[in-house]
Design a protein around this motif. Structure first.
Motif, PDB file in Angstrom:
ATOM      1  N   ARG A 264       0.845  -1.184   0.000  1.00 51.79           N
ATOM      2  CA  ARG A 264       0.000   0.000   0.000  1.00 51.79           C
ATOM      3  C   ARG A 264       0.889   1.247   0.000  1.00 51.79           C
ATOM      4  O   ARG A 264       1.953   1.241   0.616  1.00 51.79           O
ATOM      5  CB  ARG A 264      -0.879  -0.012   1.251  1.00 51.79           C
ATOM      6  N   LYS A 265       0.479   2.246  -0.728  1.00 46.96           N
ATOM      7  CA  LYS A 265       1.204   3.512  -0.742  1.00 46.96           C
ATOM      8  C   LYS A 265       0.287   4.570  -0.140  1.00 46.96           C
ATOM      9  O   LYS A 265      -0.835   4.738  -0.607  1.00 46.96           O
ATOM     10  CB  LYS A 265       1.538   3.915  -2.188  1.00 46.96           C
ATOM     11  N   VAL A 266       0.747   5.249   0.895  1.00 46.13           N
ATOM     12  CA  VAL A 266      -0.093   6.261   1.539  1.00 46.13           C
ATOM     13  C   VAL A 266       0.669   7.585   1.609  1.00 46.13           C
ATOM     14  O   VAL A 266       1.700   7.681   2.278  1.00 46.13           O
ATOM     15  CB  VAL A 266      -0.518   5.817   2.959  1.00 46.13           C
ATOM     16  N   TYR A 267       0.146   8.568   0.914  1.00 45.86           N
ATOM     17  CA  TYR A 267       0.752   9.901   0.937  1.00 45.86           C
ATOM     18  C   TYR A 267       0.122  10.705   2.059  1.00 45.86           C
ATOM     19  O   TYR A 267      -1.091  10.929   2.067  1.00 45.86           O
ATOM     20  CB  TYR A 267       0.522  10.588  -0.420  1.00 45.86           C
ATOM     21  N   LEU A 268       0.944  11.102   3.025  1.00 44.38           N
ATOM     22  CA  LEU A 268       0.434  11.885   4.159  1.00 44.38           C
ATOM     23  C   LEU A 268       1.288  13.140   4.339  1.00 44.38           C
ATOM     24  O   LEU A 268       1.735  13.457   5.439  1.00 44.38           O
ATOM     25  CB  LEU A 268       0.448  11.038   5.435  1.00 44.38           C
ATOM     26  N   ASP A 269       1.513  13.831   3.209  1.00 48.05           N
ATOM     27  CA  ASP A 269       2.346  15.032   3.245  1.00 48.05           C
ATOM     28  C   ASP A 269       1.663  16.176   2.504  1.00 48.05           C
ATOM     29  O   ASP A 269       2.310  16.965   1.806  1.00 48.05           O
ATOM     30  CB  ASP A 269       3.718  14.710   2.640  1.00 48.05           C
ATOM     31  N   TYR A 270       0.347  16.265   2.669  1.00 44.25           N
ATOM     32  CA  TYR A 270      -0.447  17.289   1.972  1.00 44.25           C
ATOM     33  C   TYR A 270      -0.084  18.716   2.380  1.00 44.25           C
ATOM     34  O   TYR A 270      -0.365  19.656   1.634  1.00 44.25           O
ATOM     35  CB  TYR A 270      -1.944  17.050   2.209  1.00 44.25           C
ATOM     36  N   ALA A 271       0.556  18.878   3.554  1.00 46.70           N
ATOM     37  CA  ALA A 271       0.959  20.229   3.952  1.00 46.70           C
ATOM     38  C   ALA A 271       2.166  20.690   3.143  1.00 46.70           C
ATOM     39  O   ALA A 271       2.436  21.889   3.034  1.00 46.70           O
ATOM     40  CB  ALA A 271       1.267  20.272   5.443  1.00 46.70           C
ATOM     41  N   ALA A 272       2.913  19.732   2.571  1.00 48.44           N
ATOM     42  CA  ALA A 272       4.065  20.092   1.729  1.00 48.44           C
ATOM     43  C   ALA A 272       3.580  20.449   0.328  1.00 48.44           C
ATOM     44  O   ALA A 272       4.006  21.441  -0.262  1.00 48.44           O
ATOM     45  CB  ALA A 272       5.063  18.945   1.664  1.00 48.44           C
ATOM     46  N   THR A 273       2.687  19.632  -0.198  1.00 47.47           N
ATOM     47  CA  THR A 273       2.017  19.954  -1.450  1.00 47.47           C
ATOM     48  C   THR A 273       0.913  18.930  -1.697  1.00 47.47           C
ATOM     49  O   THR A 273       0.926  17.830  -1.137  1.00 47.47           O
ATOM     50  CB  THR A 273       2.975  20.015  -2.661  1.00 47.47           C
ATOM     51  N   THR A 274      -0.056  19.318  -2.534  1.00 46.65           N
ATOM     52  CA  THR A 274      -1.179  18.444  -2.848  1.00 46.65           C
ATOM     53  C   THR A 274      -1.146  18.100  -4.341  1.00 46.65           C
ATOM     54  O   THR A 274      -0.572  18.856  -5.134  1.00 46.65           O
ATOM     55  CB  THR A 274      -2.517  19.152  -2.565  1.00 46.65           C
ATOM     56  N   PRO A 275      -1.764  16.985  -4.730  1.00 49.07           N
ATOM     57  CA  PRO A 275      -1.880  16.718  -6.167  1.00 49.07           C
ATOM     58  C   PRO A 275      -2.909  17.671  -6.765  1.00 49.07           C
ATOM     59  O   PRO A 275      -3.881  18.026  -6.094  1.00 49.07           O
ATOM     60  CB  PRO A 275      -2.402  15.275  -6.210  1.00 49.07           C
ATOM     61  N   ALA A 276      -2.684  18.105  -7.996  1.00 48.54           N
ATOM     62  CA  ALA A 276      -3.687  18.965  -8.645  1.00 48.54           C
ATOM     63  C   ALA A 276      -4.938  18.128  -8.911  1.00 48.54           C
ATOM     64  O   ALA A 276      -4.844  16.970  -9.325  1.00 48.54           O
ATOM     65  CB  ALA A 276      -3.130  19.522  -9.941  1.00 48.54           C
ATOM     66  N   ASP A 277      -6.094  18.710  -8.653  1.00 45.43           N
ATOM     67  CA  ASP A 277      -7.371  18.060  -8.948  1.00 45.43           C
ATOM     68  C   ASP A 277      -7.473  17.869 -10.475  1.00 45.43           C
ATOM     69  O   ASP A 277      -7.127  18.777 -11.235  1.00 45.43           O
ATOM     70  CB  ASP A 277      -8.497  18.980  -8.446  1.00 45.43           C
ATOM     71  N   PRO A 278      -7.941  16.696 -10.931  1.00 45.73           N
ATOM     72  CA  PRO A 278      -8.062  16.475 -12.379  1.00 45.73           C
ATOM     73  C   PRO A 278      -8.901  17.563 -13.078  1.00 45.73           C
ATOM     74  O   PRO A 278      -8.610  17.942 -14.216  1.00 45.73           O
ATOM     75  CB  PRO A 278      -8.774  15.118 -12.474  1.00 45.73           C
ATOM     76  N   GLU A 279      -9.893  18.080 -12.367  1.00 44.94           N
ATOM     77  CA  GLU A 279     -10.726  19.152 -12.926  1.00 44.94           C
ATOM     78  C   GLU A 279      -9.895  20.435 -13.122  1.00 44.94           C
ATOM     79  O   GLU A 279     -10.095  21.197 -14.069  1.00 44.94           O
ATOM     80  CB  GLU A 279     -11.870  19.422 -11.941  1.00 44.94           C
ATOM     81  N   VAL A 280      -8.938  20.636 -12.203  1.00 40.62           N
ATOM     82  CA  VAL A 280      -8.031  21.782 -12.304  1.00 40.62           C
ATOM     83  C   VAL A 280      -7.156  21.622 -13.550  1.00 40.62           C
ATOM     84  O   VAL A 280      -7.003  22.550 -14.353  1.00 40.62           O
ATOM     85  CB  VAL A 280      -7.150  21.894 -11.030  1.00 40.62           C
ATOM     86  N   VAL A 281      -6.612  20.432 -13.718  1.00 32.86           N
ATOM     87  CA  VAL A 281      -5.729  20.171 -14.866  1.00 32.86           C
ATOM     88  C   VAL A 281      -6.508  20.382 -16.173  1.00 32.86           C
ATOM     89  O   VAL A 281      -6.020  21.049 -17.095  1.00 32.86           O
ATOM     90  CB  VAL A 281      -5.147  18.740 -14.790  1.00 32.86           C
ATOM     91  N   GLN A 282      -7.721  19.847 -16.243  1.00 35.15           N
ATOM     92  CA  GLN A 282      -8.573  20.015 -17.430  1.00 35.15           C
ATOM     93  C   GLN A 282      -8.794  21.483 -17.744  1.00 35.15           C
ATOM     94  O   GLN A 282      -8.721  21.913 -18.893  1.00 35.15           O
ATOM     95  CB  GLN A 282      -9.944  19.332 -17.213  1.00 35.15           C
ATOM     96  N   SER A 283      -9.074  22.258 -16.705  1.00 29.93           N
ATOM     97  CA  SER A 283      -9.381  23.682 -16.902  1.00 29.93           C
ATOM     98  C   SER A 283      -8.172  24.432 -17.454  1.00 29.93           C
ATOM     99  O   SER A 283      -8.309  25.431 -18.162  1.00 29.93           O
ATOM    100  CB  SER A 283      -9.834  24.321 -15.591  1.00 29.93           C
ATOM    101  N   MET A 284      -6.965  23.933 -17.142  1.00 29.39           N
ATOM    102  CA  MET A 284      -5.750  24.642 -17.553  1.00 29.39           C
ATOM    103  C   MET A 284      -5.349  24.354 -18.998  1.00 29.39           C
ATOM    104  O   MET A 284      -4.753  25.212 -19.667  1.00 29.39           O
ATOM    105  CB  MET A 284      -4.586  24.231 -16.643  1.00 29.39           C
ATOM    106  N   LEU A 285      -5.658  23.128 -19.469  1.00 28.03           N
ATOM    107  CA  LEU A 285      -5.105  22.672 -20.753  1.00 28.03           C
ATOM    108  C   LEU A 285      -5.298  23.621 -21.940  1.00 28.03           C
ATOM    109  O   LEU A 285      -4.341  23.887 -22.665  1.00 28.03           O
ATOM    110  CB  LEU A 285      -5.640  21.260 -21.078  1.00 28.03           C
ATOM    111  N   PRO A 286      -6.496  24.171 -22.144  1.00 30.53           N
ATOM    112  CA  PRO A 286      -6.664  25.050 -23.324  1.00 30.53           C
ATOM    113  C   PRO A 286      -5.741  26.272 -23.296  1.00 30.53           C
ATOM    114  O   PRO A 286      -5.424  26.827 -24.344  1.00 30.53           O
ATOM    115  CB  PRO A 286      -8.130  25.502 -23.229  1.00 30.53           C
ATOM    116  N   TYR A 287      -5.315  26.641 -22.079  1.00 32.11           N
ATOM    117  CA  TYR A 287      -4.527  27.865 -21.960  1.00 32.11           C
ATOM    118  C   TYR A 287      -3.037  27.660 -22.241  1.00 32.11           C
ATOM    119  O   TYR A 287      -2.259  28.602 -22.232  1.00 32.11           O
ATOM    120  CB  TYR A 287      -4.766  28.508 -20.582  1.00 32.11           C
TER     121      TYR A 287
END
Ligand SMILES: *Cc1c(COP(=O)(O)O)cnc(C)c1O
Length: 376
Positions: free
Chosen positions: A2-25
């Motif tokens: 199992r892989k468990v990321y518990l370092d969200y205070a260091a950085t978070t993964p970008a939400d897929p919806e965020v990535v989608q919104s950025m692509l056209p730009y």
């Protein structure tokens, strides 16, 4: 494993919806927002829309928002910009001992430039006494900077109270809200701040995008010299995809923040109760209630934080001792320098109950093993 990321205070993964919104730009709406042609106007429209979104979220006006490259830049701009703008009127800055390095380090720089800095201590739970702030103010004081929540121990500081004091005395007030913006309510008026820093990658937005809120009328020196972007306050061609992604992360936080707070608080309680129940001589650092929903900071007597970190990593659990910045330095963290064996588990959206069960299985075993080695 199992892989468990518990370092969200260091950085978070970008939400897929965020990535989608950025692509056209990156490809279609790629022009420079300052260009007068229609290509540029489309990009400028996107930046304007994003500015409206983040301003509304913060309870601010759009022209009080300056887009930056992240929390570090915003903090540098606030501290140095306020100091240089007030030069001649006063030279005294008040901050705390537990700020992020992106505040502490500019303060050291300013001391070398002739400014004087008061660093207020915190109590055992990481709290700053607003009365100590009041007492530290002198006629020379030009800026107070106190973080909204600490990135290592998660304590949420009494910003509104300190803001009230600053306003009463006519002193500019900045808060580093990088750990709270997008996670718990952050409103510029409620917090009584004049300046506020936020960063997109700490709440599921892209890296390299942030903002500095500057309350109308606050005197801040220009912090990037060059073009006329951001009303001459911050030169450089806009990071349009980053800004669009930042605003999308804000929209997602707007609709999901309350649920996320609940989810994380439940998981946090499960971790804390589980660890304190299963491991002897374990201690929770920070404040019992006034803390970030996703922050757990623990120390274990007779266990070295670094060793524990390596053991957990070998079991697929990614967390940190103190903050990522101090973990990469040799000396102990400036926040937790009195505490050995401190471990920060910072939780986020993708963490499940099963992940926590796994951690509660592995962590006690690791601690027991390291203590046995220590004693041998
Ligand atoms: C991460 C962090 C920063 C730095 O933000 P960047 O966007 O990574 O530059 C500043 N302050 C606090 C409290 C942070 O947690």
């Amino acid at each position: 494993m199992r892989k468990v990321y518990l370092d969200y205070a260091a950085t978070t993964p970008a939400d897929p919806e965020v990535v989608q919104s950025m692509l056209p730009y990156f490809t279609y709406v790629f022009a420079n927002p300052l260009s007068v042609h229609d290509f540029g106007r489309s990009a400028a429209t996107a930046v304007d829309g994003a500015r409206d979104t983040v301003a509304r979220f913060l309870g601010a006006k759009p022209d009080e928002i300056v887009f930056t490259s992240g929390g570090t830049e915003s903090n540098n701009a606030a501290i140095k910009g306020a100091a240089f703008a007030a030069r001649g009127r006063g030279n005294h800055i008040i901050t705390t001992t537990i700020e992020h390095r992106a505040i502490l380090s500019p303060c050291v720089f300013l001391e070398r430039q002739g400014f004087s800095v008061t660093r207020l201590p915190v109590d055992g739970s990481g709290m700053v006494d607003p009365d100590a702030v009041r007492k530290a103010i002198t006629p020379q004081t030009i800026l107070i900077s106190v973080m909204h929540a600490n990135n290592e121990i998660g304590t949420i500081l009494p910003i509104a109270e300190i803001g009230g004091i600053a306003r009463e005395r006519g002193v500019l007030f900045h808060t580093d809200a990088v750990q709270t913006f997008g996670h718990i309510p952050v409103n510029a008026d409620d917090l009584m701040v004049d300046l506020l820093s936020a960063s997109a990658h700490k709440f599921y937005g892209p890296k390299g995008a942030g903002l500095l809120y500057i309350r109308k009328g606050s005197k801040i020196g220009r912090f990037m010299h060059g073009g006329s972007q951001e009303k001459n306050r911050r030169a450089s061609t806009h990071n349009v995809p980053g800004i669009v992604g930042f605003a999308k992360a804000v929209e997602i936080a707007e609709r999901g923040e309350a649920a996320e707070m609940q989810h994380l608080t439940r998981l946090r309680t499960k971790v804390i109760d589980g660890v304190l129940g299963k491991i002897r001589r374990a201690q929770l650092n920070g404040h019992p209630t006034e803390r970030l929903p996703g922050n757990v900071n623990l120390s274990f007597r007779n266990v070295q934080g670094e060793r524990l970190l390596r053991g957990l990593n070998a079991a697929g659990i990614g967390c940190s001792t103190g903050s990522a910045c101090s973990a990469s330095n040799t000396g102990p963290s400036h926040v937790l320098d009195a505490i050995s064996g401190s471990l920060r588990l910072s939780l986020g959206k993708q963490v499940t109950e099963e992940d926590i069960d796994y951690v509660l299985d592995i962590l006690p075993r690791e601690v027991r093993m390291l203590r046995a080695v220590e004693q041998a």
